[in-house]
Design an enzyme around this catalytic site. Structure first.
Site, PDB file in Angstrom:
ATOM      1  N   ASN A  23       0.869  -1.168   0.000  1.00  0.00           N
ATOM      2  CA  ASN A  23       0.000   0.000   0.000  1.00  0.00           C
ATOM      3  C   ASN A  23       0.910   1.223   0.000  1.00  0.00           C
ATOM      4  O   ASN A  23       2.114   1.109   0.192  1.00  0.00           O
ATOM      5  CB  ASN A  23      -0.991  -0.021   1.171  1.00  0.00           C
ATOM      6  N   GLY A  31      -2.855  -9.131   3.347  1.00  0.00           N
ATOM      7  CA  GLY A  31      -2.544  -9.919   2.157  1.00  0.00           C
ATOM      8  C   GLY A  31      -1.057 -10.168   1.981  1.00  0.00           C
ATOM      9  O   GLY A  31      -0.334 -10.447   2.933  1.00  0.00           O
ATOM     10  N   ASP A  33       1.291  -8.073   1.260  1.00  0.00           N
ATOM     11  CA  ASP A  33       2.062  -7.051   1.955  1.00  0.00           C
ATOM     12  C   ASP A  33       2.329  -7.468   3.403  1.00  0.00           C
ATOM     13  O   ASP A  33       3.469  -7.436   3.885  1.00  0.00           O
ATOM     14  CB  ASP A  33       1.306  -5.722   1.896  1.00  0.00           C
TER      15      ASP A  33
END
Length: 177
Positions: A23, A31, A33
């Site tokens: 992000n 997720g 990340d």
């Protein structure tokens, strides 16, 4: 360039660079990340904080990429890229393509010969598996990019579901591994 499509955990692949579907804050999330940040340990978060304090004070814009160290991951670098959030009205496929192109450009710049991608934008950002696979294919195979990546010998797509893997295999004309 060898292209491989497989279902698995991107945090476990032994490549020079792992791409993080980040992000814009670069400070972790859910997720892929979140999984990358958890597996890499605190060194990755510290590297991302340094980026936020220096070159990307307002965060990383969609379609761009930035590299950091990889912490405890088997890779040497993590290349963070922010996909456009289709669920928030960011529906330009060229920005999605730019995520793949920017990541490959940066991988070459840092000297990586192998890179692993997740399905950028294919999770909570709402892009369909086909949209993501076609964006990646258009950059890497179709030659829509003017740049060829001389130093990159291998591209892996390490995907999180049977459906995503199946679609990538269809688009890249691969048997499923």
């Amino acid at each position: 360039m060898k292209i491989t499509v497989l279902e698995g955990d991107i945090t476990e692949v032994a490549v020079d660079a792992i791409v993080n579907a980040a992000n814009s804050s670069l400070l972790g999330g859910g997720g892929v990340d979140g999984a990358i940040h958890r597996a890499a340990g605190p060194a990755l978060l510290e590297a991302c904080r340094e980026v936020r304090q220096t070159t990307h004070v307002r965060g990383l814009p969609p379609g761009q990429a930035v590299a950091t160290s990889a912490g405890d991951l088997p890779a040497r670098w993590v290349i963070h890229t922010v996909g456009p959030n289709r669920n928030a009205g960011e529906a330009d496929p060229e920005i999605l393509e730019s995520c793949f192109e920017s990541s490959l450009n940066l991988a070459e710049e840092v000297g990586a010969s192998s890179i692993a991608f997740p399905a950028i934008g294919g999770g909570v950002y709402g892009w369909s598996p086909r949209d993501v696979a076609e964006a990646a294919h258009s950059v890497i195979v179709d030659g829509r990019s003017r740049r060829r990546w001389e130093s990159i010998d291998e591209v892996q797509f390490v995907l999180f579901s049977d459906q995503m893997t199946s679609v990538f295999c269809q688009v890249f004309d691969h048997d499923q591994w």
